[in-house]
Design a protein around this motif. Structure first.
Motif: not given
Ligand code: SF4
Length: 315
Positions: A8-11, A16-22, A54-60
């Motif tokens: 499972i995705s931990t969040c 609280n593992v998301r990029y914004d600490g949530g 952390r800084e948020s990311m996306h796919l490019e």
């Protein structure tokens, strides 16, 4: 049955593992399904060494082969993520997972329709999260789903039915290999398979009938592939109504004309989607007990997952 192991995705577990600490706690997954499941949490971004927050990311780039890039400072995290994911997969092989629940829309964990941005900064929803893709390519037959899609009762029932079936199959694999064990498993799952795919029902019936013609390893492999392929195909009121009528055939001699009429009416009301599947199933279970049908008593179709999950109350 021991608990079913699922990645499972931990969040989704409230960490609280998301990029914004949530986090993205999902109560159905933790409190309801969690009673039957042992989760193996995986957070690709944190486990590959990125901090919280952390800084948020996306796919490019090319949706079929995108890069994972931080949005503001444009750092390319692709190689770091791919290298970590390949090692993590080897580690996950030992966990004997029966499936994985991914966090939707994430560039690392999303299973489908993740945004991929082109050079003009325009998104197309055609991507797959970088870890999710490597996972699904490595375990093509494992049931996978996203938390967002659990709001659809049909998708939820399908996923949960598959993980419970795979767990029962894994219990067969733990025993000494024998053709008899495959035949026994198939006999109990026949009608469940029929409710998903009449074509697979026929193919698997032939495979099991000719079990002696195959070396044991090949028989197990072929059967497992067909089993997971068949259950991946969705049931429908029409397919289920056919199975229910098939079940009714076992009581032909015993049911009174009133009982037959009532059962046919209930099946028809289900086929027209006026009532949920649990209604005809409950009535048939009553006749299975009343008329003591040993073959039907062992049919997993009548009881594929715990009643407490109420999955058939909504499909
Ligand atoms: S979506 Fe995936 S990478 Fe993002 S916080 Fe959740 S588990 Fe971690």
């Amino acid at each position: 049955m021991e608990k079913i192991k699922l990645g499972i995705s931990t969040c989704l577990l409230g960490e609280n593992v998301r990029y914004d600490g949530g986090h993205k706690l999902d109560r159905f997954l933790t409190d309801t399904l969690g009673q039957y499941v042992e989760y193996v949490p995986v957070c690709p971004e944190v486990e590959c060494g990125l901090p919280i927050p952390r800084e948020s990311m996306h796919l490019e780039g090319d949706p079929d082969s995108p890069r994972l890039v931080t949005i503001r400072t444009k750092q390319d995290m692709t190689d770091r993520m791919v290298q970590w994911a390949r090692n993590r997969i080897i580690n996950l092989e030992k966990e004997d997972l029966c499936g994985f629940i991914f966090k939707s829309d994430s560039p690392s964990s999303g299973m489908e329709r993740v945004k991929v941005y082109n050079e003009k900064g325009m998104p197309v929803k055609k991507g797959v999260g970088m870890f999710a893709k490597i996972f699904m390519d490595h375990f093509p037959l494992l049931p996978v789903e996203e938390e967002g899609r659990f709001h659809d009762p049909n998708l939820r029932e399908n996923f949960i039915e598959r993980i419970f079936t795979l767990k029962r199959w894994r219990e067969v694999l733990e025993r000494k290999e024998s053709r008899g064990n495959v035949v026994d498993f198939h006999t109990r799952h026949k009608l469940l398979i029929l409710s998903h795919s009449p074509k697979h029902y026929q193919t698997m019936g032939k495979l099991v009938a000719k079990a002696k013609d195959f070396p044991l390893k090949e028989l197990y492999q072929k059967y497992q592939t067909l089993l997971m392929e068949s259950l991946y195909l969705k049931t429908s009121p029409k397919k289920n109504a056919n199975v229910l009528q098939h079940l009714m055939g076992y009581f032909k001699e015993q049911l009174s004309s009133d009982e037959k009429k009532e059962l046919l009416e209930v099946i028809d009301h289900y086929r027209q989607e006026y009532i949920p599947l649990i209604v005809p199933i409950t009535l048939i279970q009553h006749y299975v007990r009343k008329y003591d049908q040993p073959y039907l008593k062992q049919q997993v179709y009548l009881n594929p997952h715990p009643l407490e999950l109420q999955l058939r109350n909504h499909v």
